[in-house]
Write a protein that holds these residues in place. Sequence first.
Motif, PDB file in Angstrom:
ATOM      1  N   LEU A  51       2.218  99.457 -34.999  1.00  0.00           N
ATOM      2  CA  LEU A  51       1.539  98.950 -33.807  1.00  0.00           C
ATOM      3  C   LEU A  51       1.980  99.726 -32.574  1.00  0.00           C
ATOM      4  N   ARG A  52       3.306  99.974 -32.467  1.00  0.00           N
ATOM      5  CA  ARG A  52       3.809 100.671 -31.289  1.00  0.00           C
ATOM      6  C   ARG A  52       3.228 102.083 -31.218  1.00  0.00           C
ATOM      7  N   GLU A  53       3.212 102.750 -32.404  1.00  0.00           N
ATOM      8  CA  GLU A  53       2.651 104.102 -32.434  1.00  0.00           C
ATOM      9  C   GLU A  53       1.178 104.086 -32.045  1.00  0.00           C
ATOM     10  N   ALA A  54       0.455 103.040 -32.526  1.00  0.00           N
ATOM     11  CA  ALA A  54      -0.970 102.960 -32.226  1.00  0.00           C
ATOM     12  C   ALA A  54      -1.186 102.747 -30.729  1.00  0.00           C
ATOM     13  N   VAL A  55      -0.366 101.887 -30.106  1.00  0.00           N
ATOM     14  CA  VAL A  55      -0.511 101.626 -28.665  1.00  0.00           C
ATOM     15  C   VAL A  55      -0.300 102.918 -27.881  1.00  0.00           C
ATOM     16  N   GLY A 100      -2.798 100.911 -18.525  1.00  0.00           N
ATOM     17  CA  GLY A 100      -3.982 100.380 -19.196  1.00  0.00           C
ATOM     18  C   GLY A 100      -3.592  99.348 -20.233  1.00  0.00           C
ATOM     19  N   TYR A 101      -4.617  98.758 -20.811  1.00  0.00           N
ATOM     20  CA  TYR A 101      -4.391  97.769 -21.863  1.00  0.00           C
ATOM     21  C   TYR A 101      -4.684  98.394 -23.214  1.00  0.00           C
ATOM     22  N   ALA A 102      -3.920  97.972 -24.229  1.00  0.00           N
ATOM     23  CA  ALA A 102      -4.276  98.274 -25.613  1.00  0.00           C
ATOM     24  C   ALA A 102      -4.743  96.962 -26.221  1.00  0.00           C
ATOM     25  N   GLY A 129      -9.092 105.447 -25.797  1.00  0.00           N
ATOM     26  CA  GLY A 129      -8.599 105.819 -27.119  1.00  0.00           C
ATOM     27  C   GLY A 129      -8.918 104.730 -28.115  1.00  0.00           C
ATOM     28  N   MET A 130      -9.027 105.125 -29.397  1.00  0.00           N
ATOM     29  CA  MET A 130      -9.348 104.145 -30.428  1.00  0.00           C
ATOM     30  C   MET A 130      -8.581 104.510 -31.688  1.00  0.00           C
ATOM     31  N   GLU A 131      -7.993 103.509 -32.311  1.00  0.00           N
ATOM     32  CA  GLU A 131      -7.233 103.746 -33.538  1.00  0.00           C
ATOM     33  C   GLU A 131      -7.611 102.635 -34.521  1.00  0.00           C
TER      34      GLU A 131
END
Lengths: 227, 214
Positions: A51-55, A100-102, A129-131
């Motif tokens: 999750l942290r990497e994705a954010v 920004g928000y994730a 960005g999108m993951e």
Amino acid sequence: MTTDSRKEATSPSSLRLVLTLAIAGLVSGIAIIGIYESTLPTITANKARELREAVFKVLPGVTQMQPLVHRDSELVVVDQPDKDEPVIYGGYDDQGDFLGYAMPAAGPGFQDTIAILYGYEPDEKIVVGMEVLESRETPGLGDKIYKDMDFVGGFSALSVEPEIVAVKKGTKSLPNEIDAITGATISAKAVVRIINEAHARWVGQLPAPGSEPPFVLTEAAGDEAGQ
Amino acid sequence: MKKNESYDEFIKGIWRDNPVFVQVLGMCPMLAVTNSAVNAVAMGMASLFVLVGSSFLVSTFRHLIPKQVRISCFIIIIATFVTIADYTLLALVPKVHKELGAFIPLIVANCLILGRQEAFASRYPTRLAVMDALGMASGFMLALFSLGAVREILGDGALFGVKLFGENFEPWVIMILPPGGFLTLGVILLFFNWFKYKKDEFLEDVAAAERGSD
């Protein structure tokens, strides 16, 4: 064959049957608890790291994050969100300035639920960005929603107003349009729909640009920042 | 002699009694997770772990398990190993676990595994049971891999995720979709049966020739 064992084979007592199953069940239960307990820390750590990497991936420039929830009509920082409470993540730079928000979002894809995380900059109203966090889309086709870098890269400076529209590949002309993927139209449109729906749900709950919750250096966040 | 016996139990699972190509067991994971070679091998490894572990326990305790509740006991043992495999994969290789999804818990329902407990492990000594399980599981893995490799090469132009052909390769998309599983399996079964038929014919010819020369 002794008489004993033959008798046993024809009619063991009910007690023995019950005991055998009870013991088997007990041993199995202990084994399962053992493996659950011993793998749980690794599994939780894996999920948190993912999750942290994705954010950090969906919000360029972000180096610190904190979970935010919507309570009593304002966005507050929490250490431990309640279970099943929708959480978004605030992304901040080294100085603790808000970037920004994730936003995690999920919805039906071609085969199963697609769970994604997208980065959103509220003052410009753009997706940056999108993951894809979770998906069972068809390998080779639908899985292009996270393997096709043209598509993933399309989610940068993508306007959410009035809403994101997936268009045929190569025909993007407006800031709120994104090129869909040839051969994976349904999955690509599903991602766009998931973001639109999540945005519609959250847009009224986000504070006005400039008044986002400040970065609070909690213990957990401190750990993250130190890494 | 003893050594040969274990060797026979091992090798029969790979070729003569191959669980997929000859016994046609375990079709559900066979068709579902063979859309890439990596998935096929991971599924094969998980099944190997479950099959060998269960066969070992069932064979060791075969005199203690009453006949009337044997199937329940087998299932408890198998389910325990499946849960262990499930959590281990989730902790060690979360990516592979994500791809295999629901098919890991479904190993419990793989008739190959219960079938080996009932037909072999509950009747033979532990050493032979483990050899049998190793052979059957390797045969299963080999079958999964051959299907997975064929489907990935034709359907995605890659093997283990490494692109084999140039940019101009046009993937034969149906091969990685469910119908591709049936097509590939059909062709491989056709080959196996043709081979067996040819072999029988050859053996008959040899026998006839021997009779003739006598």
